[in-house]
Write a protein that holds these residues in place. Structure first.
Motif, PDB file in Angstrom:
ATOM      1  N   UNK A  11       0.797  -1.215   0.000  1.00 22.53           N
ATOM      2  CA  UNK A  11       0.000   0.000   0.000  1.00 22.53           C
ATOM      3  C   UNK A  11       0.833   1.269   0.000  1.00 22.53           C
ATOM      4  N   UNK A  12       2.140   1.144   0.184  1.00 19.34           N
ATOM      5  CA  UNK A  12       3.012   2.323   0.223  1.00 19.34           C
ATOM      6  C   UNK A  12       3.968   2.304  -0.970  1.00 19.34           C
ATOM      7  N   UNK A  13       4.534   1.112  -1.250  1.00 22.66           N
ATOM      8  CA  UNK A  13       5.461   0.995  -2.376  1.00 22.66           C
ATOM      9  C   UNK A  13       6.890   0.851  -1.893  1.00 22.66           C
ATOM     10  N   UNK A  14       7.856   1.104  -2.788  1.00 23.37           N
ATOM     11  CA  UNK A  14       9.256   0.876  -2.423  1.00 23.37           C
ATOM     12  C   UNK A  14       9.801   1.990  -1.531  1.00 23.37           C
ATOM     13  N   UNK A  15      10.562   1.615  -0.519  1.00 23.54           N
ATOM     14  CA  UNK A  15      11.246   2.595   0.336  1.00 23.54           C
ATOM     15  C   UNK A  15      12.723   2.178   0.396  1.00 23.54           C
ATOM     16  N   UNK A  16      13.611   3.063  -0.073  1.00 21.33           N
ATOM     17  CA  UNK A  16      15.033   2.704  -0.106  1.00 21.33           C
ATOM     18  C   UNK A  16      15.572   2.384   1.287  1.00 21.33           C
ATOM     19  N   UNK A  17      16.406   1.375   1.359  1.00 21.99           N
ATOM     20  CA  UNK A  17      17.107   1.064   2.612  1.00 21.99           C
ATOM     21  C   UNK A  17      16.215   0.637   3.761  1.00 21.99           C
ATOM     22  N   UNK A  18      14.966   0.243   3.463  1.00 21.66           N
ATOM     23  CA  UNK A  18      14.055  -0.070   4.562  1.00 21.66           C
ATOM     24  C   UNK A  18      13.826  -1.575   4.720  1.00 21.66           C
ATOM     25  N   UNK A  19      14.566  -2.377   3.960  1.00 19.96           N
ATOM     26  CA  UNK A  19      14.429  -3.831   4.066  1.00 19.96           C
ATOM     27  C   UNK A  19      15.772  -4.460   4.363  1.00 19.96           C
ATOM     28  N   UNK A  20      15.783  -5.769   4.489  1.00 17.41           N
ATOM     29  CA  UNK A  20      17.019  -6.485   4.774  1.00 17.41           C
ATOM     30  C   UNK A  20      17.181  -7.637   3.804  1.00 17.41           C
ATOM     31  N   UNK A  21      18.406  -7.766   3.263  1.00 18.24           N
ATOM     32  CA  UNK A  21      18.694  -8.982   2.489  1.00 18.24           C
ATOM     33  C   UNK A  21      19.987  -9.593   3.019  1.00 18.24           C
ATOM     34  N   UNK A  22      20.145 -10.887   2.776  1.00 18.81           N
ATOM     35  CA  UNK A  22      21.364 -11.561   3.224  1.00 18.81           C
ATOM     36  C   UNK A  22      22.571 -11.004   2.476  1.00 18.81           C
ATOM     37  N   UNK A  23      23.665 -10.839   3.164  1.00 19.39           N
ATOM     38  CA  UNK A  23      24.888 -10.353   2.530  1.00 19.39           C
ATOM     39  C   UNK A  23      25.385 -11.378   1.508  1.00 19.39           C
ATOM     40  N   UNK A  24      26.142 -10.900   0.524  1.00 17.01           N
ATOM     41  CA  UNK A  24      26.619 -11.755  -0.572  1.00 17.01           C
ATOM     42  C   UNK A  24      27.331 -13.001  -0.026  1.00 17.01           C
ATOM     43  N   UNK A  25      28.071 -12.825   1.047  1.00 17.25           N
ATOM     44  CA  UNK A  25      28.788 -13.924   1.672  1.00 17.25           C
ATOM     45  C   UNK A  25      27.847 -15.079   2.089  1.00 17.25           C
TER      46      UNK A  25
END
Ligand code: SF4
Lengths: 79, 351
Positions: B267-281
């Motif tokens: 309902x809001x859409x994309x927000x930069x830097x507001x999520x978490x993903x696993x590091x490349x390692x």
């Protein structure tokens, strides 16, 4: 979903502990707890992990609130 | 509590204009209803719900992606129970389970890891939902998978971060609030420093508070005192659980395994830097990377106003579907699904 439940440590085994919440026993992980704990200490538990320690009086007070939430049928609050 | 209430009244007298406060956390939304806080406050104070209900902000595209994973024969999806009924584009997880997908409810991410160890021939995907209260536990579970050499445990992360979302809401200029009631248990992890921008950059008052009636009233009093004195600054009213530095160990574990990325908020859409993903390692634990899957992004269908509710722009009663075609029994939007969703809380306590 972001509620954490105060629980008393009744068994300790390395980074694992068993806690008692209102008579129910649950295994919790101590992997992200910042300090050492002893038997009888209270921690707040969220999704199977102890996330902080709390003192006894505060824990007992908070448990009274949980009772009220449970009575009102709040589901999902333990996640 | 009487003293706190009379202090609130006299501060409102000093401020001498209406005040709008946002409770960011869904647990506060429920607690405010539960304790009948609105009925105790002077008329000039409006309480608005914010974006802090993890179930409500999980996008339909992510639900669909998780369903697609669960339909693969070699995959078991594990999730917290309150995600089961959240509508995707056509189905919820519980609908998909009824159609035969292998979806199991777990209490802790460690239960998912255990399931992975017990089912070496299948991939066990944990649907990582929740804010900073939850994500360090998921990070620690990935750490355990590394330590124990469990290779078939994967995380589909839609974890979200509270402060960047608040920053985005304020920067958009759409949200008209004077102060924030900040989450108690998110703050037990992150402490108070990540909220300092509220006062510094936006001049907003804020207090981290607990869930008892007196915690909430005292939090409101502390916010009003900041407004009245013209000196906003993040304060902690919940000192029995929240330390200024938060839980540094949990934050360190979180940062070891995850890094911020853009997140989609329902309902809001994309927000930069507001999520978490696993590091490349640690990419081999990332379900999207490993199983080659990207969520489909689309606008929410229907007349659901959940996005406006989550931004404090509408109250649930202003949605035309509220209490009519949308009820907790038959939720149209995610704000009605979760018991912490604003629409569900309004429905339960005011209808
Ligand atoms: S009442 Fe239902 S349809 Fe309306 S905003 Fe709330 S969840 Fe969406």
């Amino acid at each position: 979903m972001c509620l954490a439940v105060p629980s008393r440590i009744v068994e300790l085994d390395g980074m694992k502990a068993v806690v008692d919440v209102r008579g129910a026993r649950r295994e919790v992980s101590l992997l992200i707890l910042p300090e050492e704990v002893s038997l009888g200490d209270y921690v707040i538990v969220h999704a199977g992990f102890a996330i902080n320690t709390v003192n006894r009086d505060d824990a007992l007070e908070a448990l009274r609130f949980f009772d009220k939430v449970l009575q009102s049928g709040g589901e999902g609050v333990f996640l | 509590m009487k003293d706190t209430l009379s202090a609130i009244h006299s501060l409102m007298h000093t401020i001498n204009r209406p005040v709008r406060l946002m409770e960011v956390c869904g647990t506060h939304t429920v607690a405010i209803f539960r304790h009948g806080i609105r009925g105790l406050l002077p008329d000039g104070i409006t309480l608005l719900s914010g974006p802090g209900c993890p179930v409500c902000v999980t996008s339909a595209g992510d639900i669909d992606a998780v369903i697609a994973l669960a339909e693969k024969p070699d995959v078991i999806v594990t999730t917290f129970g309150d995600m089961m009924r959240v509508p995707g584009k056509t189905r919820s997880l519980s609908g998909a389970r009824a159609d035969g997908a292998d979806i199991r409810i777990v209490y802790s991410p460690l239960d998912a890891l255990k399931l992975a160890a017990e089912n070496p021939s299948r991939m066990v995907v944990f649907f990582g939902t929740g804010f900073e209260t939850t994500s360090p536990s998921v990070a620690a579970t990935v750490g355990e998978a590394v330590r124990n050499g469990v290779e078939n445990f994967l995380v589909y992360s839609v974890h979200k971060l509270v402060p960047p979302a608040m920053a985005a809401l304020l920067s958009s200029g759409e949200v008209q609030v004077d102060g924030f009631i900040l989450p108690g248990h998110v703050s037990a992890i992150i402490g108070s420093a990540p909220y300092e921008f509220l006062a510094r950059d936006f001049g907003k008052a804020s207090v981290i508070t607990g869930f008892e009636a007196h915690d909430i009233l005292e939090g409101i009093r502390m916010i009003l005192a900041q407004i009245a004195s013209g000196k906003p600054a993040v304060k902690i009213g919940y000192t029995r659980v929240v330390r200024p530095e938060g839980n540094p160990k949990a934050v360190a574990v979180l940062n070891e395994y995850f890094e911020p990325e853009e997140a989609w908020w329902r309902g809001i859409g994309p927000i930069p830097g507001s999520g978490l993903k696993l590091r490349a390692k640690y990419e081999k634990f990332d379900a999207s990377a490993r199983l080659g899957l990207a969520p489909v992004r689309f606008e929410e269908p229907s007349a659901c106003r959940c996005g406006d509710v989550l931004r404090g722009m509408k109250i649930p009663g202003e949605c035309p579907l509220f209490g009519k075609s949308c009820t907790p029994e038959h939720p149209v939007g995610p704000c009605m699904v979760s018991s912490e969703g604003s629409c569900a809380a309004y429905f339960k306590y005011s209808v």
